[in-house]
Design a protein around this motif. Structure first.
Motif, PDB file in Angstrom:
ATOM      1  N   GLY A   1      28.854  -1.113 -65.246  1.00 30.93           N
ATOM      2  CA  GLY A   1      27.693  -1.264 -64.376  1.00 30.93           C
ATOM      3  C   GLY A   1      27.031   0.041 -64.021  1.00 30.93           C
ATOM      4  O   GLY A   1      25.808   0.091 -63.831  1.00 30.93           O
ATOM      5  N   PHE A   2      27.815   1.121 -63.945  1.00 28.19           N
ATOM      6  CA  PHE A   2      27.253   2.412 -63.550  1.00 28.19           C
ATOM      7  C   PHE A   2      27.106   3.389 -64.710  1.00 28.19           C
ATOM      8  O   PHE A   2      26.749   4.552 -64.507  1.00 28.19           O
ATOM      9  CB  PHE A   2      28.118   3.047 -62.455  1.00 28.19           C
ATOM     10  CG  PHE A   2      28.041   2.310 -61.145  1.00 28.19           C
ATOM     11  CD1 PHE A   2      26.938   2.476 -60.312  1.00 28.19           C
ATOM     12  CD2 PHE A   2      29.039   1.435 -60.754  1.00 28.19           C
ATOM     13  CE1 PHE A   2      26.851   1.794 -59.107  1.00 28.19           C
ATOM     14  CE2 PHE A   2      28.964   0.752 -59.553  1.00 28.19           C
ATOM     15  CZ  PHE A   2      27.868   0.934 -58.730  1.00 28.19           C
ATOM     16  N   THR A   3      27.371   2.899 -65.942  1.00 25.91           N
ATOM     17  CA  THR A   3      27.234   3.795 -67.095  1.00 25.91           C
ATOM     18  C   THR A   3      26.425   3.175 -68.234  1.00 25.91           C
ATOM     19  O   THR A   3      25.290   3.535 -68.462  1.00 25.91           O
ATOM     20  CB  THR A   3      28.622   4.226 -67.615  1.00 25.91           C
ATOM     21  OG1 THR A   3      29.405   3.049 -67.912  1.00 25.91           O
ATOM     22  CG2 THR A   3      29.355   5.078 -66.598  1.00 25.91           C
TER      23      THR A   3
ATOM     24  N   ALA B   1      39.341  -6.363 -65.849  1.00 23.60           N
ATOM     25  CA  ALA B   1      37.956  -6.834 -65.835  1.00 23.60           C
ATOM     26  C   ALA B   1      37.177  -6.205 -64.692  1.00 23.60           C
ATOM     27  O   ALA B   1      36.004  -5.832 -64.851  1.00 23.60           O
ATOM     28  CB  ALA B   1      37.910  -8.353 -65.741  1.00 23.60           C
ATOM     29  N   ALA B   2      37.815  -6.089 -63.523  1.00 24.43           N
ATOM     30  CA  ALA B   2      37.143  -5.489 -62.368  1.00 24.43           C
ATOM     31  C   ALA B   2      36.822  -4.019 -62.625  1.00 24.43           C
ATOM     32  O   ALA B   2      35.701  -3.557 -62.371  1.00 24.43           O
ATOM     33  CB  ALA B   2      38.030  -5.631 -61.126  1.00 24.43           C
TER      34      ALA B   2
ATOM     35  N   PRO C   1      24.024  -1.872 -62.387  1.00 24.59           N
ATOM     36  CA  PRO C   1      24.968  -2.423 -61.401  1.00 24.59           C
ATOM     37  C   PRO C   1      24.796  -3.915 -61.134  1.00 24.59           C
ATOM     38  O   PRO C   1      25.758  -4.580 -60.763  1.00 24.59           O
ATOM     39  CB  PRO C   1      24.663  -1.603 -60.139  1.00 24.59           C
ATOM     40  CG  PRO C   1      24.085  -0.323 -60.642  1.00 24.59           C
ATOM     41  CD  PRO C   1      23.301  -0.708 -61.866  1.00 24.59           C
ATOM     42  N   ILE C   2      23.584  -4.459 -61.347  1.00 28.77           N
ATOM     43  CA  ILE C   2      23.394  -5.881 -61.075  1.00 28.77           C
ATOM     44  C   ILE C   2      24.164  -6.764 -62.056  1.00 28.77           C
ATOM     45  O   ILE C   2      24.374  -7.951 -61.798  1.00 28.77           O
ATOM     46  CB  ILE C   2      21.899  -6.273 -61.097  1.00 28.77           C
ATOM     47  CG1 ILE C   2      21.304  -6.054 -62.489  1.00 28.77           C
ATOM     48  CG2 ILE C   2      21.115  -5.508 -60.056  1.00 28.77           C
ATOM     49  CD1 ILE C   2      19.890  -6.576 -62.627  1.00 28.77           C
ATOM     50  N   GLY C   3      24.581  -6.173 -63.186  1.00 29.26           N
ATOM     51  CA  GLY C   3      25.342  -6.948 -64.158  1.00 29.26           C
ATOM     52  C   GLY C   3      26.830  -6.996 -63.872  1.00 29.26           C
ATOM     53  O   GLY C   3      27.573  -7.721 -64.552  1.00 29.26           O
ATOM     54  N   ILE C   4      27.299  -6.256 -62.867  1.00 30.09           N
ATOM     55  CA  ILE C   4      28.733  -6.178 -62.575  1.00 30.09           C
ATOM     56  C   ILE C   4      29.348  -7.550 -62.292  1.00 30.09           C
ATOM     57  O   ILE C   4      30.367  -7.906 -62.891  1.00 30.09           O
ATOM     58  CB  ILE C   4      28.997  -5.201 -61.407  1.00 30.09           C
ATOM     59  CG1 ILE C   4      28.694  -3.768 -61.849  1.00 30.09           C
ATOM     60  CG2 ILE C   4      30.446  -5.313 -60.924  1.00 30.09           C
ATOM     61  CD1 ILE C   4      28.791  -2.745 -60.725  1.00 30.09           C
TER      62      ILE C   4
END
Length: 236
Positions: A85-87, A77-78, A93-96
């Protein structure tokens, strides 16, 4: 004597390395599948929270958890949350953190319970509890983080909790649970035939009957959720 002991120790170390390599191969493969389905599949469910979409990556994570235990989906999950988040994530990224929390709440809960009771009943209980836990946890985290992450006023997010986030997470969890019940055994058998996992014993007549019941129940849940979503969105 020393030579014999060294040979046995070397054999144990070699077997452990082979096992570790197989674990890495399977988890890498499942992580890649989870990332691909998350990138390619995104289905809107609830009109009130149209910016959220269903993607079945948690199905893959919970299958990994059923095989290896709750630590596997935690790590997966991590990694997947960071990649998304970066693709491909619509929130970037705020959704990570939200992706990570949602996946862990579902997959880790279900696999932890299944680890204690490795049976169809254990899987059913684990997945059912995971749906409830995920729904409750995401209500709390959406209330706490969504205003910060998306810049919405808190009262706007609060107004969406019951008509939006609650049904979204319930339907998403039910779909994930039903699909996982359908796919776990076939994927487990395929990995066994590939010698990446031990081969499962041949099913008995009783287990075959239970499997048919599981398939029928899972299909019923998927059809029910699909009809609810289609009617909710005014398609039928």
């Amino acid at each position: 004597m020393d030579t014999e002991m060294n040979a046995k120790a070397g054999s144990r170390i070699g077997a452990k390395r082979v096992f570790d390599i197989k674990v890495v191969v399977v988890l890498s493969m499942l992580s890649a599948i989870a990332y691909i389905v998350a990138s390619l599949i995104r289905i809107p469910l609830v009109p009130a929270v149209g910016f959220l979409g269903y993607e079945p990556k948690d199905v893959v994570l919970v299958i990994a958890g059923f095989i290896y235990g709750p630590l596997a989906p935690l790590v997966m999950a991590a990694v997947i949350a960071l990649l998304e988040g970066f693709t491909t994530s619509v929130m970037g990224p705020i959704g990570i953190p939200m992706n990570f929390i949602a996946s862990c709440a579902f997959a880790c809960t279900a696999s932890f319970i299944y680890k204690k009771n490795r049976s169809i009943a254990g899987a059913t209980i684990g997945l059912s509890v995971a749906v409830v836990v995920t729904t409750f946890v995401m209500l709390l985290w959406n209330y706490a983080l969504t205003p910060i992450l998306l810049g919405h006023p808190r009262h706007v997010v609060e107004a969406l909790l019951i008509p939006g986030f609650l049904p979204f997470n319930l339907i998403k969890g039910a779909l994930n649970a039903a699909i996982a019940m359908l796919l776990y055994k076939p994927i487990r058998k395929a990995l066994g035939k590939s010698r990446l996992l031990p081969v499962l014993p041949a099913p008995t007549s009783r287990s075959s009957k239970i499997s048919v019941g599981v398939v029928l129940a899972s299909v019923f849940v998927i059809i029910t959720c699909t009809l609810v979503v289609l009617s909710w969105r005014g398609i039928i």
